[in-house]
Design a protein around this motif. Structure first.
Motif, PDB file in Angstrom:
ATOM      1  N   GLU A  15      -5.816   1.282  16.539  1.00 63.64           N
ATOM      2  CA  GLU A  15      -6.305   0.484  17.766  1.00 63.64           C
ATOM      3  C   GLU A  15      -7.098   1.223  18.573  1.00 63.64           C
ATOM      4  O   GLU A  15      -8.213   1.172  19.043  1.00 63.64           O
ATOM      5  CB  GLU A  15      -5.230  -0.034  18.473  1.00 63.64           C
ATOM      6  CG  GLU A  15      -5.545  -0.897  19.752  1.00 63.64           C
ATOM      7  CD  GLU A  15      -4.273  -1.438  20.149  1.00 63.64           C
ATOM      8  OE1 GLU A  15      -4.329  -1.818  21.373  1.00 63.64           O
ATOM      9  OE2 GLU A  15      -3.279  -1.866  19.513  1.00 63.64           O
ATOM     10  N   GLN A  16      -6.623   2.657  18.895  1.00 61.75           N
ATOM     11  CA  GLN A  16      -7.555   3.631  20.000  1.00 61.75           C
ATOM     12  C   GLN A  16      -8.724   3.984  19.191  1.00 61.75           C
ATOM     13  O   GLN A  16      -9.926   4.068  19.920  1.00 61.75           O
ATOM     14  CB  GLN A  16      -6.656   4.882  19.982  1.00 61.75           C
ATOM     15  CG  GLN A  16      -7.132   5.769  21.037  1.00 61.75           C
ATOM     16  CD  GLN A  16      -7.546   4.903  22.490  1.00 61.75           C
ATOM     17  OE1 GLN A  16      -6.693   4.502  23.098  1.00 61.75           O
ATOM     18  NE2 GLN A  16      -8.752   5.170  22.973  1.00 61.75           N
ATOM     19  N   ALA A  17      -8.801   4.135  17.866  1.00 61.75           N
ATOM     20  CA  ALA A  17     -10.006   4.469  17.327  1.00 61.75           C
ATOM     21  C   ALA A  17     -10.955   3.417  16.583  1.00 61.75           C
ATOM     22  O   ALA A  17     -12.219   3.593  16.119  1.00 61.75           O
ATOM     23  CB  ALA A  17      -9.508   5.371  15.897  1.00 61.75           C
ATOM     24  N   LEU A  38      -9.631  11.788  26.307  1.00 67.09           N
ATOM     25  CA  LEU A  38      -8.919  10.684  26.844  1.00 67.09           C
ATOM     26  C   LEU A  38      -8.276   9.632  25.989  1.00 67.09           C
ATOM     27  O   LEU A  38      -7.143   9.179  26.145  1.00 67.09           O
ATOM     28  CB  LEU A  38     -10.077  10.017  27.789  1.00 67.09           C
ATOM     29  CG  LEU A  38      -9.630   8.662  28.430  1.00 67.09           C
ATOM     30  CD1 LEU A  38      -8.270   9.154  29.497  1.00 67.09           C
ATOM     31  CD2 LEU A  38     -10.767   8.258  29.106  1.00 67.09           C
ATOM     32  N   GLY A  39      -8.893   9.341  24.735  1.00 65.93           N
ATOM     33  CA  GLY A  39      -8.338   8.546  23.719  1.00 65.93           C
ATOM     34  C   GLY A  39      -7.080   9.004  23.238  1.00 65.93           C
ATOM     35  O   GLY A  39      -6.212   8.360  23.177  1.00 65.93           O
ATOM     36  N   LEU A  40      -7.056  10.218  23.147  1.00 74.05           N
ATOM     37  CA  LEU A  40      -5.826  11.086  22.581  1.00 74.05           C
ATOM     38  C   LEU A  40      -4.755  10.806  23.635  1.00 74.05           C
ATOM     39  O   LEU A  40      -3.592  10.727  23.198  1.00 74.05           O
ATOM     40  CB  LEU A  40      -6.043  12.408  22.575  1.00 74.05           C
ATOM     41  CG  LEU A  40      -5.091  13.250  21.406  1.00 74.05           C
ATOM     42  CD1 LEU A  40      -4.831  12.449  20.217  1.00 74.05           C
ATOM     43  CD2 LEU A  40      -5.556  14.494  21.196  1.00 74.05           C
ATOM     44  N   VAL A  41      -4.668  11.002  24.915  1.00 74.47           N
ATOM     45  CA  VAL A  41      -3.944  10.787  26.216  1.00 74.47           C
ATOM     46  C   VAL A  41      -3.212   9.484  26.047  1.00 74.47           C
ATOM     47  O   VAL A  41      -2.400   9.093  26.016  1.00 74.47           O
ATOM     48  CB  VAL A  41      -4.411  11.274  27.482  1.00 74.47           C
ATOM     49  CG1 VAL A  41      -3.622  10.927  28.424  1.00 74.47           C
ATOM     50  CG2 VAL A  41      -4.737  12.783  27.496  1.00 74.47           C
ATOM     51  N   GLU A  42      -4.369   8.480  25.840  1.00 76.30           N
ATOM     52  CA  GLU A  42      -3.900   7.126  25.887  1.00 76.30           C
ATOM     53  C   GLU A  42      -3.050   6.912  24.734  1.00 76.30           C
ATOM     54  O   GLU A  42      -2.116   6.037  24.805  1.00 76.30           O
ATOM     55  CB  GLU A  42      -5.265   6.002  25.766  1.00 76.30           C
ATOM     56  CG  GLU A  42      -5.916   6.092  27.095  1.00 76.30           C
ATOM     57  CD  GLU A  42      -7.167   5.377  27.130  1.00 76.30           C
ATOM     58  OE1 GLU A  42      -7.600   4.872  26.020  1.00 76.30           O
ATOM     59  OE2 GLU A  42      -7.829   5.327  28.158  1.00 76.30           O
ATOM     60  N   SER A  43      -3.417   7.517  23.369  1.00 77.34           N
ATOM     61  CA  SER A  43      -2.649   7.280  22.133  1.00 77.34           C
ATOM     62  C   SER A  43      -1.309   7.753  22.306  1.00 77.34           C
ATOM     63  O   SER A  43      -0.211   7.122  21.973  1.00 77.34           O
ATOM     64  CB  SER A  43      -3.291   7.770  21.012  1.00 77.34           C
ATOM     65  OG  SER A  43      -4.508   7.385  20.848  1.00 77.34           O
ATOM     66  N   GLU A  48       4.668   7.022  23.224  1.00 76.39           N
ATOM     67  CA  GLU A  48       5.956   7.176  24.015  1.00 76.39           C
ATOM     68  C   GLU A  48       6.320   5.664  24.466  1.00 76.39           C
ATOM     69  O   GLU A  48       7.567   5.569  24.291  1.00 76.39           O
ATOM     70  CB  GLU A  48       5.405   7.747  25.334  1.00 76.39           C
ATOM     71  CG  GLU A  48       5.327   9.316  25.102  1.00 76.39           C
ATOM     72  CD  GLU A  48       4.764  10.107  26.295  1.00 76.39           C
ATOM     73  OE1 GLU A  48       5.173  11.393  26.497  1.00 76.39           O
ATOM     74  OE2 GLU A  48       4.297   9.352  27.363  1.00 76.39           O
ATOM     75  N   GLU A  49       5.654   4.848  24.869  1.00 77.76           N
ATOM     76  CA  GLU A  49       5.981   3.461  25.034  1.00 77.76           C
ATOM     77  C   GLU A  49       6.544   2.780  23.935  1.00 77.76           C
ATOM     78  O   GLU A  49       7.654   2.124  24.058  1.00 77.76           O
ATOM     79  CB  GLU A  49       5.203   2.593  25.519  1.00 77.76           C
ATOM     80  CG  GLU A  49       5.468   1.307  26.196  1.00 77.76           C
ATOM     81  CD  GLU A  49       4.264   0.783  26.906  1.00 77.76           C
ATOM     82  OE1 GLU A  49       4.154  -0.606  26.764  1.00 77.76           O
ATOM     83  OE2 GLU A  49       3.080   1.313  27.818  1.00 77.76           O
ATOM     84  N   GLU A  50       5.862   2.855  22.757  1.00 74.26           N
ATOM     85  CA  GLU A  50       6.286   2.178  21.464  1.00 74.26           C
ATOM     86  C   GLU A  50       7.755   2.643  21.220  1.00 74.26           C
ATOM     87  O   GLU A  50       8.623   1.803  20.655  1.00 74.26           O
ATOM     88  CB  GLU A  50       5.373   2.400  20.439  1.00 74.26           C
ATOM     89  CG  GLU A  50       5.507   1.826  18.873  1.00 74.26           C
ATOM     90  CD  GLU A  50       5.653   0.185  19.092  1.00 74.26           C
ATOM     91  OE1 GLU A  50       6.366  -0.179  18.323  1.00 74.26           O
ATOM     92  OE2 GLU A  50       4.921  -0.436  19.939  1.00 74.26           O
ATOM     93  N   PHE A  51       7.914   3.866  21.276  1.00 78.33           N
ATOM     94  CA  PHE A  51       9.058   4.633  20.549  1.00 78.33           C
ATOM     95  C   PHE A  51      10.323   4.993  21.626  1.00 78.33           C
ATOM     96  O   PHE A  51      11.222   5.529  21.454  1.00 78.33           O
ATOM     97  CB  PHE A  51       8.818   5.751  19.618  1.00 78.33           C
ATOM     98  CG  PHE A  51       8.138   5.187  18.363  1.00 78.33           C
ATOM     99  CD1 PHE A  51       8.494   4.722  17.261  1.00 78.33           C
ATOM    100  CD2 PHE A  51       6.742   5.504  18.151  1.00 78.33           C
ATOM    101  CE1 PHE A  51       7.799   4.281  16.361  1.00 78.33           C
ATOM    102  CE2 PHE A  51       5.836   5.077  17.202  1.00 78.33           C
ATOM    103  CZ  PHE A  51       6.370   4.408  16.236  1.00 78.33           C
ATOM    104  N   ASP A  52       9.815   4.829  22.829  1.00 77.74           N
ATOM    105  CA  ASP A  52      10.681   5.272  23.887  1.00 77.74           C
ATOM    106  C   ASP A  52      11.064   6.496  23.907  1.00 77.74           C
ATOM    107  O   ASP A  52      12.377   7.041  23.814  1.00 77.74           O
ATOM    108  CB  ASP A  52      12.054   4.176  23.906  1.00 77.74           C
ATOM    109  CG  ASP A  52      12.902   4.354  25.175  1.00 77.74           C
ATOM    110  OD1 ASP A  52      12.309   4.787  26.337  1.00 77.74           O
ATOM    111  OD2 ASP A  52      13.972   4.370  25.178  1.00 77.74           O
TER     112      ASP A  52
END
Length: 88
Positions: A15-17, A38-43, A48-52
């Motif tokens: 999705e990011q790419a 920046l895209g890497l940071v967003e990824s 982190e959010e997806e897997f807690d």
């Protein structure tokens, strides 16, 4: 479970790419996929959010972190390790 984690990671990175998940191989680097810093940071935030989980802030320095972001295979392995540690 491991296959599910891998597919979820690939979906997030794809999705990011702006690619399809099947266009991403374990050898693909963020640069290969057109993901900038920046895209890497967003990824990383999305993972982190997806897997807690909490990815070390110095993940971009593999010699200082056990979270290696050099290619998809190492990213997948590192996320799987963090998920397993959380479950233990």
């Amino acid at each position: 479970m491991t296959g599910t984690i891998k597919s979820r990671i690939k979906s997030i990175i794809a999705e990011q790419a702006m690619l399809e998940p099947d266009q991403i191989s374990d050898d693909s680097t963020p640069e290969d996929l057109g993901i900038d810093s920046l895209g890497l940071v967003e990824s990383i935030f999305a993972l982190e959010e997806e897997f807690d989980i909490s990815i070390p802030f110095n993940a971009n320095e593999p010699d200082k972190s056990d979270f290696d972001i050099s290619n998809m295979g190492t990213i997948i392995a590192a996320v799987q390790r963090l998920v397993a540690q959380k479950a233990a």
